[in-house]
Design a protein around this motif. Structure first.
Motif, mmCIF file in Angstrom:
data_model
loop_
_atom_site.group_PDB
_atom_site.id
_atom_site.type_symbol
_atom_site.label_atom_id
_atom_site.label_comp_id
_atom_site.label_asym_id
_atom_site.label_seq_id
_atom_site.Cartn_x
_atom_site.Cartn_y
_atom_site.Cartn_z
ATOM 1 N N ARG A 9 33.121 -35.876 5.919
ATOM 2 C CA ARG A 9 33.067 -36.194 4.490
ATOM 3 C C ARG A 9 33.324 -34.973 3.621
ATOM 4 N N HIS A 10 32.847 -33.804 4.055
ATOM 5 C CA HIS A 10 33.037 -32.633 3.203
ATOM 6 C C HIS A 10 34.512 -32.270 3.082
ATOM 7 N N ALA A 14 32.720 -40.564 -0.452
ATOM 8 C CA ALA A 14 32.340 -39.458 0.430
ATOM 9 C C ALA A 14 31.183 -38.674 -0.151
ATOM 10 N N ALA A 61 36.298 -41.768 4.514
ATOM 11 C CA ALA A 61 35.115 -40.911 4.509
ATOM 12 C C ALA A 61 34.191 -41.210 5.677
ATOM 13 N N ASP A 62 34.265 -42.428 6.230
ATOM 14 C CA ASP A 62 33.480 -42.755 7.418
ATOM 15 C C ASP A 62 34.225 -42.453 8.711
ATOM 16 N N SER A 90 29.661 -44.661 3.557
ATOM 17 C CA SER A 90 30.737 -44.484 2.582
ATOM 18 C C SER A 90 31.528 -45.770 2.375
ATOM 19 N N MET A 144 27.464 -37.985 1.497
ATOM 20 C CA MET A 144 27.108 -36.609 1.821
ATOM 21 C C MET A 144 25.802 -36.195 1.172
#
Length: 423
Positions: free
Chosen positions: A74-75, A123, A69-70, A341, A127
């Motif tokens: 993230r979406h 994530a 996620a990093d 994240s 976000m």
């Protein structure tokens, strides 16, 4: 007239709406999965195995989920995780509706859903907090938690009613549809202002950087260690000891269910409180609110009458929510956005890792020392660990700030990163 507050931008609104949708479906589906196992002729042990099949990949893969996620948008990680959860719940529903599902099939699909959650959770937290400015973080996260908790409570009630009316298969199918709808909403998030992420250095390096980010902050790792144990003993008390006390002294599962419902109502009240309450010393306030988490175990050990237990559980829900909002506000304020994240994944790992072991050992411990002693032990562990965390200077000193100036904590001797803090 504004339809929403000025701080609740488009991304935040989409994220909150998607969380409500998926929460409504998923909280009912967790109940439906248990009844699906029982309906297929499974035992209580089989129900536990399917539940464990969901938890194990979540614990095993959450660090990888945080690192990805990093490294990726993230979406997109969230949408892919929602798609995986949709497939797992859809397959589970199909098995239940079209035949007699086997235990290994249900366990495999539950594990697939746990895998999706392992990638989604880190994530999602990054976000949500990136969608609001620092000065509005507490209020935004409190409102987000209100939506999430309300959906969980309503979804459980609705799911229980639907299971009785149409069976668990259709509730699982509704959960698959909810994941599809939530994923579709999250696909419309606007991330043009987010700096592009790179995968330089490899996954292992990303995990090491996240670990250094955690270990360099005493306030962070001390609370993570605290909750690795606190969550475990609370899970043992509520999942194992609570039903035993309810059956012997409170009148059965009905009063125990009411007490658990009061806890959920308390979380809603706590989230509402935190939309207006902005404590200056974030972790000092949050940690003081952990002491009440010892009260349910103590109330069960006495045991208190069902009415008083319900009151205790409601107050505990309020306390949990105050801690949750202050904790996430502190993380958002202190952790660089591009590493959030990964830090969140270590937080998730600490929160979950001890629960399977604690619930497995709860029975043998109760047989060895007795039910009341085991419950008093759970309460004592919560009090002692919380008191120990309050001895960490940075926990007492970390101060809310509205700008990017230095926080009121002692910086680590050798900072891991020189990036400005998020928010």
């Amino acid at each position: 007239m504004r339809a929403r507050p000025a701080w609740a931008g488009r991304n935040y609104t989409i994220l909150t709406a998607a969380t409500v949708i998926s929460g409504l479906g998923h909280s009912g589906a967790l109940i439906a999965a248990a009844f699906a196992v029982l309906g297929a002729g499974g035992s209580a042990t089989d129900v536990g195995l399917v539940a464990a099949a969901r938890t194990v990949p979540l614990v095993a893969l959450v660090l990888v989920g945080g690192a990805l996620a990093d490294r990726l948008p993230r979406h997109r990680v969230m949408v892919a995780a929602n798609a995986l959860s949709c497939v797992s719940q859809g397959g589970f529903a199909l098995l239940v509706l079209t035949g007699e599902p086997r235990l290994w099939q249900m366990a495999l699909l539950a594990a697939l859903g746990g895998t999706g959650q392992a990638f989604f959770a880190p994530a999602s937290e990054g976000m949500v907090l990136a969608s609001v400015s620092g000065e509005h973080t507490s209020r935004a996260f409190a409102v987000y938690r209100m939506g999430m908790n309300g959906a969980n409570i309503g979804g459980a009630a609705l799911g229980g009613a639907l299971i009785a009316a149409v069976g668990p298969g259709w509730v699982l199918a509704a959960d698959a549809a909810a994941f599809a709808g939530a994923g579709a909403l999250r696909a419309f998030l606007r991330v043009g202002e987010v700096p592009p992420r790179t995968g330089d250095g490899g996954l292992v390096r990303s995990l090491r950087e996240g670990w250094r980010e955690v270990i360099s902050r005493p306030w962070l790792w001390s609370v993570v260690v605290q909750f690795a144990v606190v969550n475990a003993v609370i899970a043992a008390a509520e999942a194992v000891y609570g039903p035993l006390v309810a059956d012997a002294h409170l009148g059965g599962p009905g009063p125990w269910g009411v007490a658990l419902g009061a806890f959920g109502a308390g979380t809603l009240a706590g989230a509402l409180l935190m939309t207006h309450y902005r404590p200056r010393r974030l972790l000092l306030t949050g940690s003081l609110c952990i002491f009440p988490l010892a009260l349910p175990s103590a109330a069960l050990a006495v045991p208190l009458p069902a009415g008083w237990l319900t009151v205790v559980m409601g107050l505990t829900g309020v306390s949990v929510e105050i801690f949750s909002v202050t904790w996430m506000t502190a993380l958002h304020q202190e952790i660089p956005e591009e590493k959030f994240s990964r830090v969140s994944s270590y937080d998730w790992l600490g929160s979950l890792a001890g629960i399977p072991l604690a619930t497995a050992l709860a029975g043998p411990v109760q047989e060895a020392v007795g039910l009341h002693a085991a419950l008093w032990g759970c309460a004592g562990v919560v009090v002692l660990l919380t008191a120990a965390v309050l001895c960490v200077p940075d926990v007492r000193r970390l101060t809310r700030r509205a700008t990017g100036t230095a926080a009121g904590v002692t910086p680590p001797a050798a900072p891991v990163a020189e990036d400005p803090v998020a928010g």
